[in-house]
Enzyme design. Structure first.
Site, PDB file in Angstrom:
ATOM      1  N   CYS A 103       0.845  -1.189   0.000  1.00  0.00           N
ATOM      2  CA  CYS A 103       0.000   0.000   0.000  1.00  0.00           C
ATOM      3  C   CYS A 103       0.877   1.234   0.000  1.00  0.00           C
ATOM      4  O   CYS A 103       1.868   1.302   0.743  1.00  0.00           O
ATOM      5  CB  CYS A 103      -0.906  -0.012   1.237  1.00  0.00           C
ATOM      6  N   HIS A 145      -9.025  -3.891  -2.249  1.00  0.00           N
ATOM      7  CA  HIS A 145      -8.073  -3.131  -1.440  1.00  0.00           C
ATOM      8  C   HIS A 145      -8.467  -1.654  -1.390  1.00  0.00           C
ATOM      9  O   HIS A 145      -8.509  -1.037  -0.323  1.00  0.00           O
ATOM     10  CB  HIS A 145      -6.661  -3.296  -2.043  1.00  0.00           C
ATOM     11  N   GLU A 146      -8.762  -1.096  -2.558  1.00  0.00           N
ATOM     12  CA  GLU A 146      -9.128   0.327  -2.620  1.00  0.00           C
ATOM     13  C   GLU A 146     -10.488   0.575  -1.972  1.00  0.00           C
ATOM     14  O   GLU A 146     -10.686   1.592  -1.304  1.00  0.00           O
ATOM     15  CB  GLU A 146      -9.107   0.835  -4.068  1.00  0.00           C
ATOM     16  N   HIS A 149     -10.157   1.163   1.617  1.00  0.00           N
ATOM     17  CA  HIS A 149      -9.758   2.539   1.957  1.00  0.00           C
ATOM     18  C   HIS A 149     -10.980   3.443   2.125  1.00  0.00           C
ATOM     19  O   HIS A 149     -10.993   4.316   2.983  1.00  0.00           O
ATOM     20  CB  HIS A 149      -8.833   3.132   0.890  1.00  0.00           C
TER      21      HIS A 149
END
Length: 177
Positions: A103, A145-146, A149
């Site tokens: 990341c 993954h994003e 966030h």
């Protein structure tokens, strides 16, 4: 040329906040287009394959997926940088795969993170068009993954154990780089 933005690092409170939906999604929204272009430029400069708005201290449900082979991800597939606004997972496979993630907000660390191998997603493009796609493998991993966030999570929150956390240099040794 698009502005390079400062990447928020682990410990910054913005990375733990749930991001707000993007309300005005039209390609004439200059601030939104400028942010998208800056996100793409920032991810490219940092050799990232994705970046989310909260990572540059902008609490919006927006991220870029920009898979391409590079030093950080030598076997990544190539796809053009794609802005995904108000993204969501509609459905997913039952198969979960544990694979490497890093990341831009967590420099010098890599982890083996479990993720769905296949997901069906929905998002709005930078032009305001609703898209629905099935993503698999590495690109599905980037999306998940994003999306984390946008929900105030980083990949460290997904690790099953500390034994799944590695230094960047050890990761490069393992993958033979």
């Amino acid at each position: 040329m698009a502005e390079l933005l400062k990447i928020a690092l682990v410990g910054n409170p913005i990375l733990k906040r749930k991001a707000l939906p993007v309300e005005k999604i039209i390609d004439t929204n200059e601030n939104l287009i400028k942010l998208i272009d800056s996100l793409i430029a920032t991810a490219t400069a940092a050799k990232g394959v994705g970046i989310a708005a909260p990572q540059v201290s902008q609490s919006y449900r927006l991220f870029i997926v920009a898979s391409h082979p590079n030093q950080r991800y030598p076997h990544a597939p190539t796809m053009p940088p794609t802005a995904m606004l108000n993204p969501r997972i509609i459905s997913h496979s039952n198969e979960i795969v544990k694979d490497w993630e890093g990341c831009l907000s967590v420099p010098n660390l890599r982890g083996l993170v479990p993720r769905y191998r296949e997901i069906e997603v929905e998002y709005v493009t930078r032009e305001g068009k609703l898209e629905r796609k099935i993503l698999t493998d590495f690109v599905a991993r980037i999306f998940q993954h994003e999306l984390d966030h946008l929900d105030g999570m980083i990949f460290l929150d997904r690790l099953e154990s500390e034994a799944d956390l590695y230094s960047e240099s050890e990761y490069l040794n393992i993958i033979g780089q």
